[in-house]
Scaffold this motif. Structure first.
Motif, mmCIF file in Angstrom:
data_model
loop_
_atom_site.group_PDB
_atom_site.id
_atom_site.type_symbol
_atom_site.label_atom_id
_atom_site.label_comp_id
_atom_site.label_asym_id
_atom_site.label_seq_id
_atom_site.Cartn_x
_atom_site.Cartn_y
_atom_site.Cartn_z
ATOM 1 N N SER A 126 -3.396 28.688 22.471
ATOM 2 C CA SER A 126 -3.408 27.554 23.393
ATOM 3 C C SER A 126 -2.408 26.499 22.947
ATOM 4 N N ARG A 127 -1.888 25.756 23.898
ATOM 5 C CA ARG A 127 -0.992 24.644 23.582
ATOM 6 C C ARG A 127 -1.760 23.353 23.348
ATOM 7 N N ILE A 128 -3.050 23.371 23.560
ATOM 8 C CA ILE A 128 -3.875 22.187 23.350
ATOM 9 C C ILE A 128 -4.147 22.044 21.855
ATOM 10 N N PRO A 129 -3.937 20.863 21.284
ATOM 11 C CA PRO A 129 -4.146 20.698 19.833
ATOM 12 C C PRO A 129 -5.570 21.021 19.411
ATOM 13 N N MET A 130 -5.700 21.568 18.211
ATOM 14 C CA MET A 130 -7.004 21.899 17.646
ATOM 15 C C MET A 130 -7.700 20.644 17.154
ATOM 16 N N HIS A 131 -9.017 20.715 17.024
ATOM 17 C CA HIS A 131 -9.774 19.639 16.401
ATOM 18 C C HIS A 131 -9.663 19.752 14.875
ATOM 19 N N PRO A 132 -9.921 18.672 14.152
ATOM 20 C CA PRO A 132 -9.896 18.735 12.685
ATOM 21 C C PRO A 132 -10.881 19.765 12.150
ATOM 22 N N PRO A 133 -10.609 20.321 10.962
ATOM 23 C CA PRO A 133 -11.497 21.345 10.393
ATOM 24 C C PRO A 133 -12.797 20.740 9.877
ATOM 25 N N VAL A 134 -13.809 21.589 9.781
ATOM 26 C CA VAL A 134 -15.099 21.226 9.194
ATOM 27 C C VAL A 134 -15.349 22.162 8.019
ATOM 28 N N VAL A 135 -15.620 21.612 6.844
ATOM 29 C CA VAL A 135 -15.872 22.409 5.650
ATOM 30 C C VAL A 135 -17.363 22.380 5.353
ATOM 31 N N LEU A 136 -17.986 23.563 5.368
ATOM 32 C CA LEU A 136 -19.411 23.716 5.088
ATOM 33 C C LEU A 136 -19.590 24.439 3.762
ATOM 34 N N LYS A 137 -20.833 24.766 3.440
ATOM 35 C CA LYS A 137 -21.119 25.400 2.157
ATOM 36 C C LYS A 137 -20.423 26.746 2.021
ATOM 37 N N HIS A 142 -18.540 28.211 4.860
ATOM 38 C CA HIS A 142 -17.579 28.437 5.927
ATOM 39 C C HIS A 142 -16.621 27.262 6.091
ATOM 40 N N ILE A 143 -15.475 27.587 6.683
ATOM 41 C CA ILE A 143 -14.542 26.608 7.225
ATOM 42 C C ILE A 143 -14.485 26.873 8.721
ATOM 43 N N VAL A 144 -14.693 25.830 9.519
ATOM 44 C CA VAL A 144 -14.707 25.977 10.970
ATOM 45 C C VAL A 144 -13.566 25.156 11.554
ATOM 46 N N ILE A 145 -12.745 25.792 12.378
ATOM 47 C CA ILE A 145 -11.672 25.105 13.088
ATOM 48 C C ILE A 145 -11.969 25.204 14.575
ATOM 49 N N PRO A 146 -12.408 24.105 15.194
ATOM 50 C CA PRO A 146 -12.683 24.136 16.636
ATOM 51 C C PRO A 146 -11.390 24.044 17.442
ATOM 52 N N THR A 147 -11.288 24.872 18.477
ATOM 53 C CA THR A 147 -10.197 24.783 19.439
ATOM 54 C C THR A 147 -10.738 24.146 20.712
ATOM 55 N N ASN A 148 -9.978 24.196 21.787
ATOM 56 C CA ASN A 148 -10.461 23.627 23.037
ATOM 57 C C ASN A 148 -11.514 24.498 23.711
ATOM 58 N N THR A 149 -11.710 25.734 23.225
ATOM 59 C CA THR A 149 -12.701 26.623 23.845
ATOM 60 C C THR A 149 -13.614 27.329 22.840
ATOM 61 N N THR A 150 -13.198 27.440 21.588
ATOM 62 C CA THR A 150 -13.917 28.285 20.631
ATOM 63 C C THR A 150 -14.105 27.583 19.292
ATOM 64 N N LEU A 151 -14.946 28.194 18.462
ATOM 65 C CA LEU A 151 -15.026 27.863 17.046
ATOM 66 C C LEU A 151 -14.443 29.042 16.278
ATOM 67 N N GLU A 152 -13.386 28.799 15.522
ATOM 68 C CA GLU A 152 -12.797 29.848 14.691
ATOM 69 C C GLU A 152 -13.388 29.692 13.291
ATOM 70 N N ILE A 153 -14.062 30.731 12.818
ATOM 71 C CA ILE A 153 -14.911 30.639 11.631
ATOM 72 C C ILE A 153 -14.316 31.485 10.512
ATOM 73 N N TYR A 154 -14.121 30.856 9.343
ATOM 74 C CA TYR A 154 -13.524 31.496 8.178
ATOM 75 C C TYR A 154 -14.500 31.448 7.010
ATOM 76 N N ARG A 155 -14.436 32.449 6.163
ATOM 77 C CA ARG A 155 -15.198 32.437 4.921
ATOM 78 C C ARG A 155 -14.557 31.458 3.947
ATOM 79 N N ARG A 156 -15.334 30.569 3.378
ATOM 80 C CA ARG A 156 -14.770 29.603 2.455
ATOM 81 C C ARG A 156 -14.407 30.242 1.125
ATOM 82 N N ASP A 157 -15.137 31.268 0.697
ATOM 83 C CA ASP A 157 -14.863 31.865 -0.610
ATOM 84 C C ASP A 157 -13.536 32.613 -0.636
ATOM 85 N N ALA A 158 -13.210 33.303 0.456
ATOM 86 C CA ALA A 158 -11.971 34.071 0.491
ATOM 87 C C ALA A 158 -10.993 33.559 1.535
#
Length: 397
Positions: free
Chosen positions: A96-107, A109-125
């Motif tokens: 998307s050309r719409i800017p992403m929201h700032p990341p959220v760091v949890l215990k 996971h790292i979550v990067i919200p877009t304009n439609t989704t939550l992109e979810i990453y493992r924080r350990d790796a």
């Protein structure tokens, strides 16, 4: 189709003094830094990393826990180790050309919200786990606390704005699940991102109402008032809320900035800004640095003072706080120069001279300044307050 290009590193990071590269790519070591005597009221380069951007430019920088995130115009995200500058992951998060929201760091996971989704990453790796599409698209910035497993954000839905809670820890039936929502009472929408602390979510809507609810079950934690279990301002709340152990911080378009007791919802103090407040402040251990349209950044003592606060001082041409230490607060100026303001007097004491830095993170924990050039040179910089040290001089002409 989105092209997820995640690897442990797709960009090489050149670390000052080490020349190490993350991942399997091998390149020549970086030239040795120019070590010299550092004068007082200058800036020292702690590390530098080159993201080697091609046909792309840096957009924003965020400082979150142990990571520095760099977002680009084409919605790539890079996560760098805060202490060393080593690139721990990179990804084309969305097409998307719409800017992403700032990341959220949890215990976990790292979550990067877009304009439609939550992109979810493992924080350990720092590895992509999955993409989650909520029932309604994220409208506001998201929040969560580092010890938790839930992320909270505002959505526009039919009839009224809502705050939703998404659980990321796998359950029996769903690996990611929306567990509750909180709807505005008056049918208005939501623009302000919620704040979270120690199992409580603080949320505000466009009718000026502020809520505090239990993160597990959405139950109100504030005692009822004439408007219900809320705090009421007199204008829409568009800027993100902030919270720490001292209070909840609410910038309102009614031109007042409120500090609330986080357990009772009662007003601790307020500041009359004289203009609608549309920007989220930086909150440090003792200070609030509040951008006010037409004035600059206003410095307010958050701990000591009367119920109606007055600013200690104002930096007229400042954009935002980038860091602070015991003596100085450091601000990004409109021309991307860093200015050091003496906290006791509000006087400008020294500045940087380099003008090619275009994006700065806000670091409220220590004095390190994190910034990036348009082409992807990322720097960690510390102020030099006393002469006699040695290192690589940064931010000079």
């Amino acid at each position: 189709m989105r092209k997820h290009l995640l690897s442990l590193v797709l960009a090489a990071a050149t670390v000052i003094g080490g020349g190490a590269l993350v991942g399997c790519r091998q390149e020549s070591p970086a030239p040795a830094p120019a070590i010299e005597n550092l004068p007082a009221q200058s800036f020292k380069r702690e590390w530098g990393a080159n993201l080697e951007l091609k046909d792309d430019t840096v957009d924003r920088v965020f400082v979150k826990e142990d990571l520095v995130f760099v977002y680009t115009k084409k919605n790539y995200a890079y996560g760098l180790n805060r202490g060393s500058g080593v690139v721990r992951f990179s990804d084309r998060v969305t097409d998307s050309r719409i800017p992403m929201h700032p990341p959220v760091v949890l215990k976990e996971h790292i979550v990067i919200p877009t304009n439609t989704t939550l992109e979810i990453y493992r924080r350990d790796a720092q590895k992509k786990e999955r993409s989650f599409t909520p029932d309604s698209a994220p409208r506001t910035n998201a929040s969560g606390w580092v010890g938790g497993s839930r992320v909270f954000f505002g959505v526009d839905s039919r009839g009224s704005g809502r705050v939703v809670a998404i659980e990321l820890v796998p359950g029996q039936y769903k690996p990611v699940n929306q567990v509750w929502d909180l709807m505005a009472k008056t049918g208005v929408q939501i623009s302000a991102g919620p704040a979270t602390l120690s199992g409580v979510v603080y949320a505000a809507f466009s009718d000026g109402q502020v809520f505090a609810v239990n993160a597990d079950n959405r139950q109100s934690i504030w005692p009822p008032t004439s408007t219900g279990p809320t705090f009421q301002t007199f204008g829409p709340i568009n800027a993100d809320l902030q919270v720490d152990d001292f209070g909840v911080y609410v910038p309102s378009t009614d031109s007042k900035f409120y500090c609330l007791d986080k357990t009772q919802g009662k007003e601790k103090w307020k500041y009359y800004a004289g203009a609608p407040l549309e920007s989220t402040p930086a909150i440090t251990a003792t200070m609030v640095y509040l951008p006010v349209g037409g004035r600059g950044v206003v410095a307010i003592d958050k701990v000591n003072g009367p119920a109606i606060r007055e600013p200690k001082w104002v930096v007229k041409d400042a954009v935002k706080l980038v860091s602070e230490d015991e003596k100085y607060a450091y601000f990004q100026r409109k021309d991307n120069i860093i200015v050091a303001i003496e906290k006791a007097s509000g006087e400008q004491r020294f500045t940087s001279k380099r003008t090619d830095l275009v994006a700065f993170g806000t670091n409220t924990k220590d004095a390190t300044i994190y910034a990036a050039t348009k082409d992807g040179q990322v720097l960690a910089i510390t102020p030099v307050l006393k002469p006699g040290g040695v290192g690589e001089l940064a931010l000079a002409e």
